[in-house]
Write a protein that holds these residues in place. Sequence first.
Motif, PDB file in Angstrom:
ATOM      1  N   SER A 296       0.822  -1.031  -0.041  1.00  6.15           N
ATOM      2  CA  SER A 296      -0.149  -0.043   0.007  1.00  6.15           C
ATOM      3  C   SER A 296       0.970   1.294   0.221  1.00  6.15           C
ATOM      4  O   SER A 296       2.137   1.211   0.428  1.00  6.15           O
ATOM      5  N   SER A 297       0.324   2.324  -0.239  1.00  7.61           N
ATOM      6  CA  SER A 297       1.025   3.392  -0.580  1.00  7.61           C
ATOM      7  C   SER A 297       1.540   3.908   0.672  1.00  7.61           C
ATOM      8  O   SER A 297       0.634   4.630   1.470  1.00  7.61           O
ATOM      9  N   GLU A 298       2.745   4.212   1.097  1.00 10.24           N
ATOM     10  CA  GLU A 298       3.029   5.030   2.165  1.00 10.24           C
ATOM     11  C   GLU A 298       3.397   6.321   1.786  1.00 10.24           C
ATOM     12  O   GLU A 298       3.142   7.098   2.672  1.00 10.24           O
ATOM     13  N   SER A 299       3.927   6.617   0.787  1.00  8.49           N
ATOM     14  CA  SER A 299       4.018   7.732   0.302  1.00  8.49           C
ATOM     15  C   SER A 299       2.679   8.254   0.030  1.00  8.49           C
ATOM     16  O   SER A 299       1.878   7.613  -0.601  1.00  8.49           O
ATOM     17  N   SER A 300       2.669   9.901   0.085  1.00 10.33           N
ATOM     18  CA  SER A 300       1.093  10.210  -0.105  1.00 10.33           C
ATOM     19  C   SER A 300       0.856  10.404  -1.482  1.00 10.33           C
ATOM     20  O   SER A 300       1.662  10.496  -2.310  1.00 10.33           O
ATOM     21  N   THR A 301      -0.209   9.862  -1.982  1.00 14.82           N
ATOM     22  CA  THR A 301      -0.820   9.985  -3.267  1.00 14.82           C
ATOM     23  C   THR A 301      -1.811  11.170  -3.529  1.00 14.82           C
ATOM     24  O   THR A 301      -2.232  11.781  -2.518  1.00 14.82           O
ATOM     25  N   GLU A 302      -1.693  11.824  -4.722  1.00 15.49           N
ATOM     26  CA  GLU A 302      -2.554  12.800  -5.157  1.00 15.49           C
ATOM     27  C   GLU A 302      -3.909  12.444  -5.556  1.00 15.49           C
ATOM     28  O   GLU A 302      -4.834  13.279  -6.022  1.00 15.49           O
ATOM     29  N   THR A 303      -4.257  11.163  -5.474  1.00 19.12           N
ATOM     30  CA  THR A 303      -5.679  10.694  -6.078  1.00 19.12           C
ATOM     31  C   THR A 303      -6.829  11.492  -5.403  1.00 19.12           C
ATOM     32  O   THR A 303      -6.881  11.809  -4.147  1.00 19.12           O
ATOM     33  N   LYS A 304      -7.754  12.182  -6.398  1.00 20.97           N
ATOM     34  CA  LYS A 304      -8.776  12.879  -5.730  1.00 20.97           C
ATOM     35  C   LYS A 304     -10.160  12.227  -6.161  1.00 20.97           C
ATOM     36  O   LYS A 304     -11.407  12.519  -5.796  1.00 20.97           O
TER      37      LYS A 304
ATOM     38  N   THR B 117      -2.993   9.572   2.379  1.00 22.02           N
ATOM     39  CA  THR B 117      -2.797   9.242   3.557  1.00 22.02           C
ATOM     40  C   THR B 117      -3.965   9.386   4.512  1.00 22.02           C
ATOM     41  O   THR B 117      -3.831   8.482   5.570  1.00 22.02           O
ATOM     42  N   TYR B 118      -4.998   9.852   4.356  1.00 23.13           N
ATOM     43  CA  TYR B 118      -6.175   9.897   5.271  1.00 23.13           C
ATOM     44  C   TYR B 118      -6.896   8.690   5.181  1.00 23.13           C
ATOM     45  O   TYR B 118      -7.826   8.743   5.954  1.00 23.13           O
ATOM     46  N   PHE B 119      -6.669   7.856   4.449  1.00 17.53           N
ATOM     47  CA  PHE B 119      -7.242   6.429   4.528  1.00 17.53           C
ATOM     48  C   PHE B 119      -6.305   5.584   5.251  1.00 17.53           C
ATOM     49  O   PHE B 119      -5.183   5.384   5.000  1.00 17.53           O
ATOM     50  N   ASP B 120      -6.881   4.452   5.922  1.00 14.67           N
ATOM     51  CA  ASP B 120      -6.101   3.588   6.535  1.00 14.67           C
ATOM     52  C   ASP B 120      -6.594   2.331   6.378  1.00 14.67           C
ATOM     53  O   ASP B 120      -8.060   2.067   6.421  1.00 14.67           O
ATOM     54  N   ARG B 121      -6.166   1.242   6.160  1.00 17.76           N
ATOM     55  CA  ARG B 121      -6.617  -0.211   6.340  1.00 17.76           C
ATOM     56  C   ARG B 121      -6.678  -0.393   7.773  1.00 17.76           C
ATOM     57  O   ARG B 121      -5.779  -0.654   8.185  1.00 17.76           O
ATOM     58  N   ILE B 122      -8.021  -0.996   8.240  1.00 20.05           N
ATOM     59  CA  ILE B 122      -8.074  -1.134   9.566  1.00 20.05           C
ATOM     60  C   ILE B 122      -8.413  -2.790   9.703  1.00 20.05           C
ATOM     61  O   ILE B 122      -8.751  -3.118  10.891  1.00 20.05           O
ATOM     62  N   HIS B 123      -8.773  -3.456   8.640  1.00 19.59           N
ATOM     63  CA  HIS B 123      -9.053  -4.528   8.580  1.00 19.59           C
ATOM     64  C   HIS B 123      -8.858  -5.122   7.369  1.00 19.59           C
ATOM     65  O   HIS B 123      -8.447  -4.687   6.322  1.00 19.59           O
TER      66      HIS B 123
ATOM     67  N   ARG C  42      -4.125  -5.275  13.812  1.00 21.82           N
ATOM     68  CA  ARG C  42      -3.905  -4.132  13.212  1.00 21.82           C
ATOM     69  C   ARG C  42      -4.019  -3.095  14.395  1.00 21.82           C
ATOM     70  O   ARG C  42      -3.491  -1.886  14.239  1.00 21.82           O
ATOM     71  N   TYR C  43      -4.706  -3.636  15.208  1.00 21.22           N
ATOM     72  CA  TYR C  43      -5.242  -2.496  16.462  1.00 21.22           C
ATOM     73  C   TYR C  43      -4.027  -1.749  17.075  1.00 21.22           C
ATOM     74  O   TYR C  43      -3.821  -0.425  16.920  1.00 21.22           O
ATOM     75  N   LYS C  44      -2.839  -2.663  17.334  1.00 26.11           N
ATOM     76  CA  LYS C  44      -1.708  -1.898  18.092  1.00 26.11           C
ATOM     77  C   LYS C  44      -1.109  -0.855  17.373  1.00 26.11           C
ATOM     78  O   LYS C  44      -0.738   0.392  17.381  1.00 26.11           O
ATOM     79  N   SER C  45      -0.712  -1.527  15.977  1.00 23.57           N
ATOM     80  CA  SER C  45      -0.058  -0.415  15.221  1.00 23.57           C
ATOM     81  C   SER C  45      -0.737   0.770  14.633  1.00 23.57           C
ATOM     82  O   SER C  45      -0.312   1.827  14.607  1.00 23.57           O
ATOM     83  N   LEU C  46      -2.177   0.606  14.678  1.00 24.20           N
ATOM     84  CA  LEU C  46      -2.898   1.741  14.262  1.00 24.20           C
ATOM     85  C   LEU C  46      -2.918   3.036  15.459  1.00 24.20           C
ATOM     86  O   LEU C  46      -2.981   3.976  15.274  1.00 24.20           O
ATOM     87  N   ARG C  47      -3.185   2.353  16.679  1.00 22.09           N
ATOM     88  CA  ARG C  47      -2.962   3.004  17.652  1.00 22.09           C
ATOM     89  C   ARG C  47      -1.868   4.109  17.816  1.00 22.09           C
ATOM     90  O   ARG C  47      -1.855   5.080  18.013  1.00 22.09           O
ATOM     91  N   GLU C  48      -0.681   3.449  17.391  1.00 24.73           N
ATOM     92  CA  GLU C  48       0.586   3.954  17.382  1.00 24.73           C
ATOM     93  C   GLU C  48       0.565   5.130  16.497  1.00 24.73           C
ATOM     94  O   GLU C  48       1.000   6.389  16.632  1.00 24.73           O
ATOM     95  N   LYS C  49       0.163   4.773  15.341  1.00 21.53           N
ATOM     96  CA  LYS C  49      -0.025   5.697  14.211  1.00 21.53           C
ATOM     97  C   LYS C  49      -0.778   6.791  14.421  1.00 21.53           C
ATOM     98  O   LYS C  49      -0.594   8.027  14.084  1.00 21.53           O
ATOM     99  N   TRP C  50      -1.996   6.588  14.938  1.00 17.48           N
ATOM    100  CA  TRP C  50      -2.771   7.744  15.123  1.00 17.48           C
ATOM    101  C   TRP C  50      -2.543   8.363  16.411  1.00 17.48           C
ATOM    102  O   TRP C  50      -3.134   9.404  16.823  1.00 17.48           O
ATOM    103  N   GLY C  51      -1.797   7.891  17.350  1.00 18.62           N
ATOM    104  CA  GLY C  51      -1.375   8.513  18.534  1.00 18.62           C
ATOM    105  C   GLY C  51      -2.354   8.548  19.748  1.00 18.62           C
ATOM    106  O   GLY C  51      -2.709   9.436  20.241  1.00 18.62           O
ATOM    107  N   ILE C  52      -3.250   7.428  19.672  1.00 16.13           N
ATOM    108  CA  ILE C  52      -4.151   7.355  20.847  1.00 16.13           C
ATOM    109  C   ILE C  52      -3.910   6.204  21.913  1.00 16.13           C
ATOM    110  O   ILE C  52      -3.196   5.513  21.671  1.00 16.13           O
TER     111      ILE C  52
END
Lengths: 570, 233
Positions: free
Chosen positions: B119-127, B180-186, B223-233
Amino acid sequence: MKNLVLICLLIVGFGIPSSMAKSGYIIYPHERVIQVGDNMEWANPEFDHQDWDPSGSTNNVGVYWLRFKFRCDSITDLYDHPGIQVISLGAYEFYWDSHLISRNGIVGKTKAEEVPGKFLTQIPLADSLLNHGIHTIAIRVSNFRSPKINNGSWNIFFMEEYQQSLKNDLILSAKIFILAGIYLMAALYYLFLYILRHRKKEVLIFSTLCFLFFGLIVMEYVKFLYAYPYHWHLYRLWIIFILTSLISFLTPYFLIVYFNISNKKWISGGIITLLIIATSFWGIGTDFTNKNLGLAMWLSSMGILIYSTLKKKKEALLVLVVFFISGCIISFYNFGFRSMIYSYDISLFISFSLLVLSMMYLLAKRAREQKEAYEASLLLSSRLQNELLKKNIQPHFIMNTLTSLMSWVEESPKESVQFIEALSGEFEIMSDIAEKKLIPLEQEIELCQKHIQIMRYRKEVNYTFEVKNIPEGEFIPPAILHTVIENGITHNLPDHQNRIKMVLHFEENNLSKIYSLKTYGKSRPTTHKKKGGTGMKYIRSRLAENYGDQWSLESKATEVGWETKIILFK
Amino acid sequence: MKILIIEDEPAIARRTQRLTQSILSEQIQHIHICHSVESGLAYLAEQEIDLLLLDLNLHGADGFSILEQMVAAPFHTIVISAYKEKAITAFEYGVLDFVPKPFNQNRLAKAFQRFQKPSSESSTETKFLSIQKKGRYQMMAIDNLLYIKGAGIYAELFFKDGSKEIHNKNLDKLSQLLPTYFDRIHKSYIINKQEIEEILVEPGSKYTLVLKGDIHVPISRSRYKSLREKWGI
């Protein structure tokens, strides 16, 4: 009597020429009688002139006498120093109750004996002559120098303060000459403008009109400034007639040229015919003829303006209104108060000045339009130049070409050298022609050939370019055939043998030159829908820049591919 | 990996093929070249591919309407074009990469790297995401998306207004394109971070994400753990 001149818009009006209405006491209409011949007895108040000719004028050349009675009463007492202004077409001796009180020139029995007198003269009257009662005035005239044309002789008398009418005339002349000065300046200004800047016919016509009008005013009023001999008078009237005729023609002609009316020759012919008809009713040099000329001028101008307004030509309506108002002014002064308030002549000059102003406005407007068009054309020209340059440095051309070239270098260095040569060849011609508006046809064809060579390497399609019936010495705008070829390459697919053939054909007939470029191939179904892509726009702009609207561009599918036709009308 | 090259200049097509082969070597099952968009579309109607290398005349509307059609397809599209100034628009349309002409092997290799990253780690411009609907193509604005649910070889797009659309790309491919404002949570869900209301932790280590409009989406345990780290919660 005054002839007036001019011009214009006179709608009608055959009254007493207004300029006779002086503030003085007109003696003219009193019972005056005339007798051809010569007898000094006729100066005697006792002589009975009952059987004399009562018409008051004569066509005879030689010596004649003119007599009338004049009553002095309380009205004549009002003058401090009365005098008589005499306008005479002949040398004369002036007898007041048989006293010779003035002479103008020398009355002769033959032409050799006669010394011509002045046209306009002033006679002071001694108080001792003006006792209440009837006085007899007898004038002995010789008119040997009257011009043969339109011959005839007449005399007019005004009674007033001595030299007062002369003063009045001079004051009027001074005012009118201010106007004349303006016309002279306008004439010179527009003449210089014509020579130095706008070589436009309407500017020259306008300058001429101003000169003519200046001349007309000078000729009209010169009689007050210079006491010329009586026999020059008819020459002066002829000059005035000629000036009036020219103005009467040039005013509507200016409008024809300005509004670019078609059939100029026929309409001009019509106006001239109308002017000739207008001249035919009365003698040349008479006020009536000049008025008729003015009327003819006004009618034809109104006709042209109404037509132009209906055709929705710019400014036509405004000028129509101004011409109409001018006509109203003239007819108002001519009919209404006659010239009680203003002299009829002056109303003419005012009206004509209105016309001149409206014409000046038209020219100024046109000059602005021309300047804007010129600036736009400069802009267009440089824009087209840019576009031409951009053609070969725009990414889709140069980047694709370079990418293709990379491949050729890897695959076949030898052919890539030829590819580079073709590319540099096209660039060289492009930079040569970039700043030109027209280039030799041969150069354009060479450009097309270079381009085809490049495209052969890029598309690996067997493009051929044939040239048929191409004359020498033709010029065309740069890169227009090149653009057609580009389109042919983009919009066509090669046939099953991987070929696209293009043929340029030239044809010339009496009316036009036709360039036709046929592309033989399968046309791409999708790309033809949109008309007038950037390429076609470029061609249109280039054609418009060089040929105005004298061209046409056709682009259509044919059974074998595509055909583009550029037609240049002669 | 099956690749199609659409390029109307044979020399460029051959070079693209050569370079692709030398970068991807054994991974390639098949490379096919079409010299026009028309023949390319005809080929795509018959054959399935993984990646399209597309040369497009992007000057004017025609090029982009073809692009709309291509990006709606299951495969990824990499545009190779001389119209550098159109790159941003092409990215907005959802192309995987834009390779400007002239290009070298390195640049092309970079494009293929993007293809291979999960998945794209670098930000994409897709609109936009292009959707095929009743034979027509429609560009849907990405920021109206609430979440995406994977459904095998395609994906279901759920929008803020409650509407649902089907996209021909699978979830893996879409995640490569999304900003990047989309995340795979499942395994089966991608969500729009901007739309999160809260996270519910339920007994039995069951995690549920609540999106605006009270929409519940499961978060996978792994995925829960890594998402928490990523989102800072």
